[in-house]
Scaffold this motif. Sequence first.
Motif, mmCIF file in Angstrom:
data_model
loop_
_atom_site.group_PDB
_atom_site.id
_atom_site.type_symbol
_atom_site.label_atom_id
_atom_site.label_comp_id
_atom_site.label_asym_id
_atom_site.label_seq_id
_atom_site.Cartn_x
_atom_site.Cartn_y
_atom_site.Cartn_z
ATOM 1 N N LEU A 32 0.848 -1.186 0.000
ATOM 2 C CA LEU A 32 0.000 0.000 0.000
ATOM 3 C C LEU A 32 0.881 1.233 0.000
ATOM 4 O O LEU A 32 1.862 1.308 0.751
ATOM 5 C CB LEU A 32 -0.918 0.022 1.228
ATOM 6 N N LEU A 33 0.540 2.208 -0.825
ATOM 7 C CA LEU A 33 1.328 3.436 -0.862
ATOM 8 C C LEU A 33 0.450 4.585 -1.328
ATOM 9 O O LEU A 33 -0.486 4.406 -2.111
ATOM 10 C CB LEU A 33 2.561 3.283 -1.766
ATOM 11 N N PHE A 34 0.769 5.775 -0.826
ATOM 12 C CA PHE A 34 0.092 6.994 -1.229
ATOM 13 C C PHE A 34 0.889 7.657 -2.348
ATOM 14 O O PHE A 34 2.113 7.588 -2.371
ATOM 15 C CB PHE A 34 -0.041 7.969 -0.053
ATOM 16 N N SER A 35 0.165 8.300 -3.249
ATOM 17 C CA SER A 35 0.817 8.992 -4.351
ATOM 18 C C SER A 35 -0.050 10.166 -4.772
ATOM 19 O O SER A 35 -1.270 10.156 -4.594
ATOM 20 C CB SER A 35 1.042 8.037 -5.528
ATOM 21 N N ARG A 171 -9.673 5.427 -3.043
ATOM 22 C CA ARG A 171 -9.822 6.816 -2.580
ATOM 23 C C ARG A 171 -9.375 6.923 -1.134
ATOM 24 O O ARG A 171 -9.819 6.159 -0.279
ATOM 25 C CB ARG A 171 -11.286 7.254 -2.698
ATOM 26 N N PRO A 172 -8.514 7.880 -0.829
ATOM 27 C CA PRO A 172 -8.091 8.059 0.573
ATOM 28 C C PRO A 172 -9.214 8.671 1.406
ATOM 29 O O PRO A 172 -9.706 9.757 1.103
ATOM 30 C CB PRO A 172 -6.891 9.014 0.477
ATOM 31 N N PHE A 173 -9.646 7.967 2.430
ATOM 32 C CA PHE A 173 -10.571 8.512 3.415
ATOM 33 C C PHE A 173 -10.139 7.993 4.776
ATOM 34 O O PHE A 173 -9.086 7.344 4.899
ATOM 35 C CB PHE A 173 -12.030 8.169 3.080
ATOM 36 N N ALA A 174 -10.910 8.289 5.806
ATOM 37 C CA ALA A 174 -10.434 8.052 7.172
ATOM 38 C C ALA A 174 -10.040 6.593 7.396
ATOM 39 O O ALA A 174 -8.979 6.306 7.963
ATOM 40 C CB ALA A 174 -11.518 8.478 8.172
ATOM 41 N N ARG A 175 -10.878 5.664 6.946
ATOM 42 C CA ARG A 175 -10.579 4.256 7.211
ATOM 43 C C ARG A 175 -9.371 3.766 6.423
ATOM 44 O O ARG A 175 -8.483 3.114 6.982
ATOM 45 C CB ARG A 175 -11.800 3.403 6.868
ATOM 46 N N SER A 176 -9.319 4.060 5.125
ATOM 47 C CA SER A 176 -8.201 3.567 4.318
ATOM 48 C C SER A 176 -6.877 4.198 4.732
ATOM 49 O O SER A 176 -5.844 3.525 4.749
ATOM 50 C CB SER A 176 -8.481 3.847 2.838
ATOM 51 N N ASP A 179 -5.865 2.545 8.114
ATOM 52 C CA ASP A 179 -5.408 1.169 7.890
ATOM 53 C C ASP A 179 -4.021 1.142 7.278
ATOM 54 O O ASP A 179 -3.165 0.339 7.655
ATOM 55 C CB ASP A 179 -6.397 0.430 6.986
ATOM 56 N N THR A 180 -3.782 2.021 6.306
ATOM 57 C CA THR A 180 -2.489 2.033 5.630
ATOM 58 C C THR A 180 -1.375 2.431 6.574
ATOM 59 O O THR A 180 -0.304 1.789 6.606
ATOM 60 C CB THR A 180 -2.547 2.986 4.430
ATOM 61 N N TYR A 181 -1.587 3.486 7.349
ATOM 62 C CA TYR A 181 -0.554 3.911 8.299
ATOM 63 C C TYR A 181 -0.354 2.867 9.392
ATOM 64 O O TYR A 181 0.767 2.667 9.871
ATOM 65 C CB TYR A 181 -0.925 5.259 8.916
ATOM 66 N N PHE A 182 -1.423 2.197 9.805
ATOM 67 C CA PHE A 182 -1.286 1.192 10.854
ATOM 68 C C PHE A 182 -0.472 -0.001 10.366
ATOM 69 O O PHE A 182 0.213 -0.652 11.161
ATOM 70 C CB PHE A 182 -2.675 0.726 11.313
ATOM 71 N N VAL A 194 -8.137 1.384 13.319
ATOM 72 C CA VAL A 194 -9.321 1.959 12.695
ATOM 73 C C VAL A 194 -10.549 1.816 13.594
ATOM 74 O O VAL A 194 -11.401 2.717 13.634
ATOM 75 C CB VAL A 194 -9.549 1.310 11.319
ATOM 76 N N ASP A 195 -10.673 0.724 14.343
ATOM 77 C CA ASP A 195 -11.828 0.591 15.233
ATOM 78 C C ASP A 195 -11.738 1.569 16.404
ATOM 79 O O ASP A 195 -12.754 2.056 16.898
ATOM 80 C CB ASP A 195 -11.943 -0.845 15.739
#
Length: 457
Positions: A32-35, A171-176, A179-182, A194-195
């Motif tokens: 998983l990665l942000f871009s 799409r980046p939103f609060a849950r995704s 989860d990615t950072y965790f 996330v929970d």
Amino acid sequence: MSTIEHENSSQNRRITWEGCSVLLDINDGDRLLFSRLTAGSIVKIGNKNYPLQPLIGCPFGSLFQVENGINGPCLSRVIPTPEANNNTEDKREGAVKDESRDNRALIDNNTAQTLTGEDIEGLRRQGASGNEIVEALIANSATFENKTAFSQEKYRLKKQKKYAPKVLLRRPFARSICDTYFKKNPARIGFLRVDTLSLLLSFANVTAQSDVLVVDMIGGLITGAVAERLGGTGYVCNTYRGDSPHSLEIVRMFNFGDEINKRIVRLPLTELSASHVGESKENGHLKVADSIENPSNQSDVTLSSIPSDQPVSMEATTVSSEDEKPDTVTVVAKVHKAVQPGEKAPEDAIKSWKENGFSSLIIAAPDADAWNIVKEVLPFLSFSAPFVIYHQYLQPLATCMHNLQVEKMAIGLQITEPWLREYQVLPSRTHPHMQMSASGGYVLSGTKIYNEDQPNK
């Protein structure tokens, strides 16, 4: 990027646009990665670089696969058909019902595959796609037909991830984002799961038209999640000690528009606790000092106060070497300044917060003492308003809970430890995951009550 394209993309947030942040899910969560999508942005998969230009203008949720194009490696969009999905499901159901094979007679001695690495490289040089290489590996496997349907599917997925990787545009939103950072860097968000994040928003009663006070020391994840739930109504005020505000870098990944960004404000504790009598004098000194230290701020304020649909006259002055007389050239330009999250709160909102207090409070400060922050911030909360505090460890919250009870500042105090287990849901293979998160931190929640020693809100 043209103005028309920007307006269209801002109206439809389900389609990507140039400059937006995306979450790339490679091989079903293996990576998983942000871009940020730009004309020159690339992603490295294996030992090859793939441009992200084909992703611009596609809806979130699109699936891409790697291919060898004319100009080199590229990502092509995969559009699944209903017929193919139905045939795949029918085959799986039939294989489950008619399954009579097992893997007891199979011996793993690395001799079942007759296709060598040189043969695979030869197929690649000939222009074979990843799916063709996978089919060739299956055809040259001596044990594939003797495996069970589950083992065959596992074998196929393993080879597809290696020779035909796929990229899911999310799409980046609060849950995704959480989860990615965790999974990648949990320390950056204070090991917030996330929970646990959902519990913070629920216990704080974050709803539309709310004014939420936030102490966010985990990169802006709490601030972005609150702003996402508010949906452009109310305010989320990020407060801090001293002169250096906390980072809000994660907020920029949410792709918020101007309507939501202007609702994300910052305000230091010194200004929030200032009295109405000394407020104007203090703000006056701050403005004078700021204009002396950074003269460019004056021009920024002037430009932002002008509507974007009106032309702005800018004069450029040059001095010639012959007569030393300044030459003034007038340039008419159209200036549009995008709203950035984390601007200073407006004066009318500050006045309302000082009179009525905030509707809820969320604290996520793993590196600071919980009680020291609560006793400074809780007076700004209105009476009967909920508050919630997150910490990775239990003891700081237990100490804070004891002090709140002694000082008679809140009721309904409770410490919650969230527990989460993920399940694999597949035909005839539904079971809990073999590995799970040990702890998602602890949450202290309560409701502020009236105290004679506190100022009335």
